[in-house]
Design a protein around this motif. Structure first.
Motif, PDB file in Angstrom:
ATOM      1  N   VAL A   1      51.233  57.339 -13.837  1.00  0.00           N
ATOM      2  CA  VAL A   1      50.017  56.547 -14.017  1.00  0.00           C
ATOM      3  C   VAL A   1      48.815  57.454 -14.259  1.00  0.00           C
ATOM      4  CG1 VAL A   1      48.412  54.954 -12.888  1.00  0.00           C
ATOM      5  CG2 VAL A   1      50.874  54.579 -12.686  1.00  0.00           C
ATOM      6  N   VAL A   2      48.706  58.521 -13.487  1.00  0.00           N
ATOM      7  CA  VAL A   2      47.605  59.472 -13.671  1.00  0.00           C
ATOM      8  C   VAL A   2      47.661  60.070 -15.085  1.00  0.00           C
ATOM      9  CG1 VAL A   2      46.706  61.721 -12.958  1.00  0.00           C
ATOM     10  CG2 VAL A   2      47.290  60.013 -11.235  1.00  0.00           C
ATOM     11  N   ASP A   3      48.847  60.451 -15.525  1.00  0.00           N
ATOM     12  CA  ASP A   3      48.982  61.017 -16.868  1.00  0.00           C
ATOM     13  C   ASP A   3      48.576  60.001 -17.932  1.00  0.00           C
ATOM     14  OD1 ASP A   3      49.861  63.405 -15.857  1.00  0.00           O
ATOM     15  OD2 ASP A   3      51.989  63.012 -16.211  1.00  0.00           O
ATOM     16  N   TYR A   4      49.030  58.776 -17.767  1.00  0.00           N
ATOM     17  CA  TYR A   4      48.735  57.738 -18.760  1.00  0.00           C
ATOM     18  C   TYR A   4      47.239  57.438 -18.814  1.00  0.00           C
ATOM     19  CZ  TYR A   4      48.848  53.326 -21.290  1.00  0.00           C
ATOM     20  OH  TYR A   4      48.632  52.333 -22.216  1.00  0.00           O
ATOM     21  N   CYS A   5      46.656  57.167 -17.641  1.00  0.00           N
ATOM     22  CA  CYS A   5      45.235  56.796 -17.604  1.00  0.00           C
ATOM     23  C   CYS A   5      44.340  57.966 -17.984  1.00  0.00           C
ATOM     24  CB  CYS A   5      44.861  56.275 -16.214  1.00  0.00           C
ATOM     25  SG  CYS A   5      45.636  54.692 -15.798  1.00  0.00           S
ATOM     26  N   GLY A   6      44.812  59.174 -17.740  1.00  0.00           N
ATOM     27  CA  GLY A   6      44.048  60.345 -18.142  1.00  0.00           C
ATOM     28  C   GLY A   6      43.907  60.478 -19.639  1.00  0.00           C
ATOM     29  N   GLY A   7      44.780  59.795 -20.385  1.00  0.00           N
ATOM     30  CA  GLY A   7      44.704  59.826 -21.840  1.00  0.00           C
ATOM     31  C   GLY A   7      43.863  58.721 -22.442  1.00  0.00           C
ATOM     32  N   LEU A   8      43.267  57.880 -21.602  1.00  0.00           N
ATOM     33  CA  LEU A   8      42.415  56.792 -22.084  1.00  0.00           C
ATOM     34  C   LEU A   8      40.965  57.255 -22.125  1.00  0.00           C
ATOM     35  CD1 LEU A   8      44.012  53.823 -20.090  1.00  0.00           C
ATOM     36  CD2 LEU A   8      44.476  54.522 -22.453  1.00  0.00           C
ATOM     37  N   ASN A   9      40.262  56.942 -23.196  1.00  0.00           N
ATOM     38  CA  ASN A   9      38.912  57.475 -23.401  1.00  0.00           C
ATOM     39  C   ASN A   9      37.796  56.626 -22.808  1.00  0.00           C
ATOM     40  OD1 ASN A   9      39.865  59.723 -24.876  1.00  0.00           O
ATOM     41  ND2 ASN A   9      40.032  58.471 -26.730  1.00  0.00           N
ATOM     42  N   GLY A  10      38.105  55.388 -22.417  1.00  0.00           N
ATOM     43  CA  GLY A  10      37.054  54.509 -21.908  1.00  0.00           C
ATOM     44  C   GLY A  10      36.978  54.432 -20.401  1.00  0.00           C
ATOM     45  N   ILE A  11      37.949  55.040 -19.734  1.00  0.00           N
ATOM     46  CA  ILE A  11      37.916  55.076 -18.273  1.00  0.00           C
ATOM     47  C   ILE A  11      38.107  56.508 -17.794  1.00  0.00           C
ATOM     48  CG2 ILE A  11      38.766  52.714 -18.018  1.00  0.00           C
ATOM     49  CD1 ILE A  11      41.497  53.849 -17.241  1.00  0.00           C
ATOM     50  N   LYS A  12      37.612  56.751 -16.589  1.00  0.00           N
ATOM     51  CA  LYS A  12      37.769  58.066 -15.964  1.00  0.00           C
ATOM     52  C   LYS A  12      38.279  57.853 -14.543  1.00  0.00           C
ATOM     53  CE  LYS A  12      35.169  62.153 -14.470  1.00  0.00           C
ATOM     54  NZ  LYS A  12      33.800  62.755 -14.374  1.00  0.00           N
ATOM     55  N   ILE A  13      39.404  58.448 -14.229  1.00  0.00           N
ATOM     56  CA  ILE A  13      39.937  58.322 -12.870  1.00  0.00           C
ATOM     57  C   ILE A  13      39.050  59.105 -11.917  1.00  0.00           C
ATOM     58  CG2 ILE A  13      41.902  58.680 -11.351  1.00  0.00           C
ATOM     59  CD1 ILE A  13      43.688  58.749 -13.849  1.00  0.00           C
ATOM     60  N   ALA A  14      38.491  58.381 -10.917  1.00  0.00           N
ATOM     61  CA  ALA A  14      37.628  59.020  -9.924  1.00  0.00           C
ATOM     62  C   ALA A  14      38.344  59.222  -8.597  1.00  0.00           C
ATOM     63  CB  ALA A  14      36.363  58.194  -9.712  1.00  0.00           C
ATOM     64  N   GLY A  15      39.542  58.641  -8.448  1.00  0.00           N
ATOM     65  CA  GLY A  15      40.263  58.802  -7.196  1.00  0.00           C
ATOM     66  C   GLY A  15      41.201  57.649  -6.934  1.00  0.00           C
ATOM     67  N   PHE A  16      41.440  57.407  -5.652  1.00  0.00           N
ATOM     68  CA  PHE A  16      42.408  56.415  -5.221  1.00  0.00           C
ATOM     69  C   PHE A  16      41.795  55.464  -4.200  1.00  0.00           C
ATOM     70  CE2 PHE A  16      44.856  60.236  -6.292  1.00  0.00           C
ATOM     71  CZ  PHE A  16      45.733  59.711  -7.238  1.00  0.00           C
ATOM     72  N   MET A  17      42.347  54.250  -4.166  1.00  0.00           N
ATOM     73  CA  MET A  17      41.971  53.263  -3.148  1.00  0.00           C
ATOM     74  C   MET A  17      43.239  52.664  -2.568  1.00  0.00           C
ATOM     75  SD  MET A  17      41.710  49.784  -2.336  1.00  0.00           S
ATOM     76  CE  MET A  17      41.459  48.676  -3.728  1.00  0.00           C
ATOM     77  N   GLY A  18      43.181  52.367  -1.272  1.00  0.00           N
ATOM     78  CA  GLY A  18      44.309  51.695  -0.644  1.00  0.00           C
ATOM     79  C   GLY A  18      43.861  50.866   0.535  1.00  0.00           C
ATOM     80  N   MET A  19      44.660  49.839   0.848  1.00  0.00           N
ATOM     81  CA  MET A  19      44.405  48.977   2.004  1.00  0.00           C
ATOM     82  C   MET A  19      45.622  48.998   2.908  1.00  0.00           C
ATOM     83  SD  MET A  19      42.500  45.657   0.334  1.00  0.00           S
ATOM     84  CE  MET A  19      43.722  45.456  -0.977  1.00  0.00           C
ATOM     85  N   ALA A  20      45.384  49.218   4.184  1.00  0.00           N
ATOM     86  CA  ALA A  20      46.470  49.252   5.153  1.00  0.00           C
ATOM     87  C   ALA A  20      46.909  47.839   5.519  1.00  0.00           C
ATOM     88  CB  ALA A  20      46.028  50.015   6.400  1.00  0.00           C
ATOM     89  N   THR A  21      48.044  47.750   6.163  1.00  0.00           N
ATOM     90  CA  THR A  21      48.562  46.481   6.646  1.00  0.00           C
ATOM     91  C   THR A  21      47.581  45.842   7.626  1.00  0.00           C
ATOM     92  OG1 THR A  21      50.834  47.288   6.418  1.00  0.00           O
ATOM     93  CG2 THR A  21      50.487  45.413   7.883  1.00  0.00           C
ATOM     94  N   SER A  22      47.423  44.525   7.534  1.00  0.00           N
ATOM     95  CA  SER A  22      46.589  43.797   8.499  1.00  0.00           C
ATOM     96  C   SER A  22      47.399  43.614   9.777  1.00  0.00           C
ATOM     97  CB  SER A  22      46.176  42.434   7.922  1.00  0.00           C
ATOM     98  OG  SER A  22      45.388  42.599   6.768  1.00  0.00           O
ATOM     99  N   THR A  23      47.142  44.442  10.750  1.00  0.00           N
ATOM    100  CA  THR A  23      47.929  44.462  11.972  1.00  0.00           C
ATOM    101  C   THR A  23      47.113  45.071  13.103  1.00  0.00           C
ATOM    102  OG1 THR A  23      49.946  45.374  12.998  1.00  0.00           O
ATOM    103  CG2 THR A  23      48.900  46.703  11.303  1.00  0.00           C
ATOM    104  N   GLU A  24      47.532  44.815  14.319  1.00  0.00           N
ATOM    105  CA  GLU A  24      46.918  45.462  15.475  1.00  0.00           C
ATOM    106  C   GLU A  24      47.603  46.780  15.806  1.00  0.00           C
ATOM    107  OE1 GLU A  24      46.799  42.737  18.704  1.00  0.00           O
ATOM    108  OE2 GLU A  24      45.461  41.319  17.678  1.00  0.00           O
ATOM    109  N   ASP A  25      48.639  47.100  15.069  1.00  0.00           N
ATOM    110  CA  ASP A  25      49.377  48.350  15.280  1.00  0.00           C
ATOM    111  C   ASP A  25      48.654  49.488  14.565  1.00  0.00           C
ATOM    112  OD1 ASP A  25      51.136  50.457  15.488  1.00  0.00           O
ATOM    113  OD2 ASP A  25      52.875  49.392  14.675  1.00  0.00           O
TER     114      ASP A  25
END
Length: 216
Positions: A134-158
């Motif tokens: 995905v990084v390789d693919y998106c890195g070849g697109l001229n209209g977007i720039k990868i600035a990093g990553f986002m993630g959401m953890a499981t909704s849990t009390e653990d």
């Protein structure tokens, strides 16, 4: 001083240097955003394109608007002329669509790749085995720039599970030379920061419980 301003100042007093606070203003009225703005907040996030567009038009233009949540390809056109960062690129199809609209607008738009780290199937994102391609693919697109990553953890009390999921994303982040690791919300931001997050997304901690009847 009002509650929103108090909440922002309290949060900023405990955020480490280098951690950016994104105020999640979705479903809250423009007046609430104005109160946060008066307290010095400039980064805000919305999850519905039309609502974001309405608030962009109504509020000061030095606000940096982020888009979070699932983005439908037919709604990209509403936000692409001004959005500062899209947190939720969760498919190559979406990356292509954002790229196309950005090129039409004469922009290069910063984006985050959303990684699926939770045990919940309802959460979107790329699997960790897909990231390199995905990084390789998106890195070849001229209209977007990868600035990093986002993630959401499981909704849990653990919180042990939450920490493990955040550390999974941190390990992915450490492989690449991108500036932003966006993880952590009102209920788990302290663990996220402990795991290396440098951007946290806060809604209820700033604005209180949201009213999903409010559109702008």
């Amino acid at each position: 001083m009002n509650m929103i301003a108090d909440n922002i100042l309290a949060l900023k007093s405990v955020l480490p240097t280098g951690v950016e606070l994104v105020a999640v203003s979705k479903f809250h009225p423009a007046q609430a955003i104005e109160e946060a703005y008066a307290a010095g907040q400039r980064l805000f996030a919305e999850s519905r394109p039309q609502e974001l567009l309405a608030k962009y038009k109504a509020l000061p233009h030095d606000i940096k608007w982020h888009f979070i949540g699932h983005l439908q390809t037919n709604k990209i056109k509403y936000i692409i002329p001004f959005v500062s960062l899209i947190h939720s690129i969760d498919s190559l199809r979406l990356a292509d669509a954002v790229n196309e609209q950005a090129l039409r607008a004469g922009r290069v738009v910063d984006v985050l790749l959303q990684v699926h780290i939770a045990r919940e199937d309802s959460k979107q994102g790329f699997g960790d085995d897909e990231i390199s391609q995905v990084v390789d693919y998106c890195g070849g697109l001229n209209g977007i720039k990868i600035a990093g990553f986002m993630g959401m953890a499981t909704s849990t009390e653990d919180m042990t599970l939450v920490r493990s999921e955040f550390m999974t994303l941190k390990r992915i982040y450490d492989v690449y030379n991108f500036p932003i690791l966006s993880m952590g919300m009102s209920d788990d931001y302290e663990i996220a920061m402990d795991c290396g997050s440098n951007m946290v997304r806060m809604g209820s901690k700033i604005f209180g419980n949201r009213n999903n009847q409010i559109k702008c």
